[in-house]
Design an enzyme around this catalytic site. Structure first.
Site, short mmCIF file in Angstrom:
data_model
loop_
_atom_site.label_atom_id
_atom_site.label_comp_id
_atom_site.label_asym_id
_atom_site.label_seq_id
_atom_site.Cartn_x
_atom_site.Cartn_y
_atom_site.Cartn_z
N ALA A 2 42.45 34.94 48.88
CA ALA A 2 42.93 35.18 47.52
C ALA A 2 43.16 36.68 47.35
CB ALA A 2 41.91 34.71 46.49
N LYS A 3 43.81 37.06 46.28
CA LYS A 3 43.96 38.48 45.95
C LYS A 3 44.24 38.59 44.47
CE LYS A 3 43.75 42.42 47.96
NZ LYS A 3 42.81 42.78 49.04
N GLY A 4 43.83 39.69 43.89
CA GLY A 4 44.11 39.93 42.48
C GLY A 4 44.74 41.28 42.31
#
Ligand code: NAD
Length: 402
Positions: free
Chosen positions: A112-114
């Site tokens: 994931a990444k934000g």
């Protein structure tokens, strides 16, 4: 075949590169076409608008992104990026790379990444707290606290990178730099050259670069050049990293360290040395300078420091590139330890952390090295093959839905 073949929402140069890498590796692995198609799309992507009360009393609305690429191997894991140019496509590409990185290290996570589109350096501490996202230990404490309040109890496992006092892990701050050293040990061993005595240049003297430089210096390497955003310094006799750290604490940067010559960041990369550790930002080794890189080993501390064009040039010149998803995996590995410790409310000694980190880094490196030798590929291709293969295997045994 799945119905969504259009990926235009995620259009960005980095996403295009990530897809091209996946497609190349899928062909090599003869990946089942339905699984390949599934891997090209993120599991979910969320775009939010975050209203923040600024110090001048006005409200500013920031755009935030969170992308989960895959949940097949476990809950998703991936850091937050604070940047003025961050966009959905870039975050999606980084989430995909996190899937391969976690799988390669054998962690029970999806990628994931934000990201939040903002300029953190121009914001005050209060403004950053109001935004509730960030990238340092303090921010992770705010996030853990905010989530815990909604749950009515402390939930340390929800984020990693927290301060030690509220469930952080010993050794997290040094983890990425330390992991680079473990990867370099193995590379040197396979290439039949001891690490001690190697001449090393490190671009970036932040969390990753300064720790890698200090540990390599302690191992007896000659650190012949380092840099930060303002520029670099070189010395053929080697730089005393402990004294340099004291200088940086006072002067705010590496420039002006006694006994060294100033160089630009571009010149630093081209210095004669055995090992180059780009540990600052992306796209530093490009088509226009790859020919002039003198190092025989490049260990990618930063994410994406080598462009695909430069990668091909280095490969042709016989330079051993330890790719980012392998070289800088130490950070996510110790984040995994932090999560495990948080779930158990039982915390390990730093020596236990470093021993386990070394074990995982060494195993991952040697698997990638062996696969590269067997398939006749460079380490980047081998690392991607290993990461993608594991995620694909997860889908094969679990099924493609959702
Ligand atoms: P940091 O902010 O602590 O340090 C970055 C360093 O790079 C600083 O010395 C800064 O002055 C320098 N720098 C910034 N812009 C530059 C430029 N244009 N030219 C030359 N130097 C420049 O960041 P960090 O945590 O050390 O991360 C460095 C890189 O490693 C990033 O690409 C990050 O995504 C990647 N990374 C970090 C971790 C981690 O655990 N911290 C894990 C994996 C990957």
């Amino acid at each position: 075949m799945a119905e969504i073949t259009d990926t235009s929402e995620f259009e960005s140069p980095l996403y295009r590169t990530a897809l091209a890498q996946l497609d190349r590796v899928a062909a090599r692995l003869s990946l089942e076409p339905n699984i390949h198609e599934r891997l090209r799309h993120p599991r979910r992507a969320l775009v939010v608008s975050i209203p923040v009360r600024m110090d001048d009393g006005n409200t500013k609305v920031f755009r935030g992104y969170r992308v989960q690429h895959s949940t097949v191997l476990g809950p998703t894991k991936g850091g937050l990026r604070y940047d003025a140019d961050v966009n959905l496509g870039e975050v999606t590409a980084l989430a995909m790379l996190m899937s391969w990185k976690c799988a390669l290290a054998g962690l029970p996570y999806g990628g994931a990444k934000g990201g939040v589109r903002c300029n953190p350096r121009s914001m005050s501490v209060t403004e950053r707290e109001n935004l509730t996202l960030g990238t340092d230990e303090q921010t992770m404490a705010w996030m853990m606290d905010t989530y815990s309040m909604t749950q009515g109890k402390t939930v340390p496992g929800i984020v990693t990178g927290k301060p030690l006092i509220v469930g952080g892990s010993a050794g997290r701050r040094e983890a990425t730099g330390r992991g680079i050293v473990y990867a370099l040990y193995q590379a040197a061993r396979h290439l039949g050259q001891p690490l001690r005595g190697q001449r090393v240049v490190v671009q970036g003297f932040g969390n990753v670069g300064s720790v890698a430089a200090r540990l390599l210096w302690r191992e007896g390497c000659v650190i012949s050049g380092v840099s930060d955003v303002k520029g670099g310094i070189v010395s053929p006799h080697g730089i005393d990293i402990r004294q340099l750290e004291a200088h940086v604490a006072e002067a705010g940067g590496v420039a002006g360290f006694p006994g060294t010559e100033p160089v630009s960041n571009a010149e630093l990369l081209e210095q004669p040395c055995d090992v180059l550790v780009p540990a600052a930002i992306g796209s530093q080794i490009r088509e226009d300078n790859a020919d002039r890189i003198k190092a025989t080993i490049v260990a990618e501390g930063a994410n994406g420091p080598t462009t695909p064009e430069a990668d091909a040039i280095l490969r042709d010149r016989g330079v051993t590139v330890i790719p980012d998803i392998l070289a800088n995996a130490g950070g996510v590995i110790v984040s995994y330890f932090e999560w495990v410790q948080g779930l158990q409310y039982y915390f390990w000694r730093e020596s236990e952390i470093t021993t386990r980190l070394q074990e995982i880094m060494t195993r991952a490196f040697n698997r990638v090295w062996a696969l590269g030798a067997k398939e006749g590929t460079d380490l980047r291709t081998a690392a991607l093959m290993e990461g993608v293969r594991r995620v694909a295997e997860g889908y094969r045994v679990r099924g493609l839905y959702p």
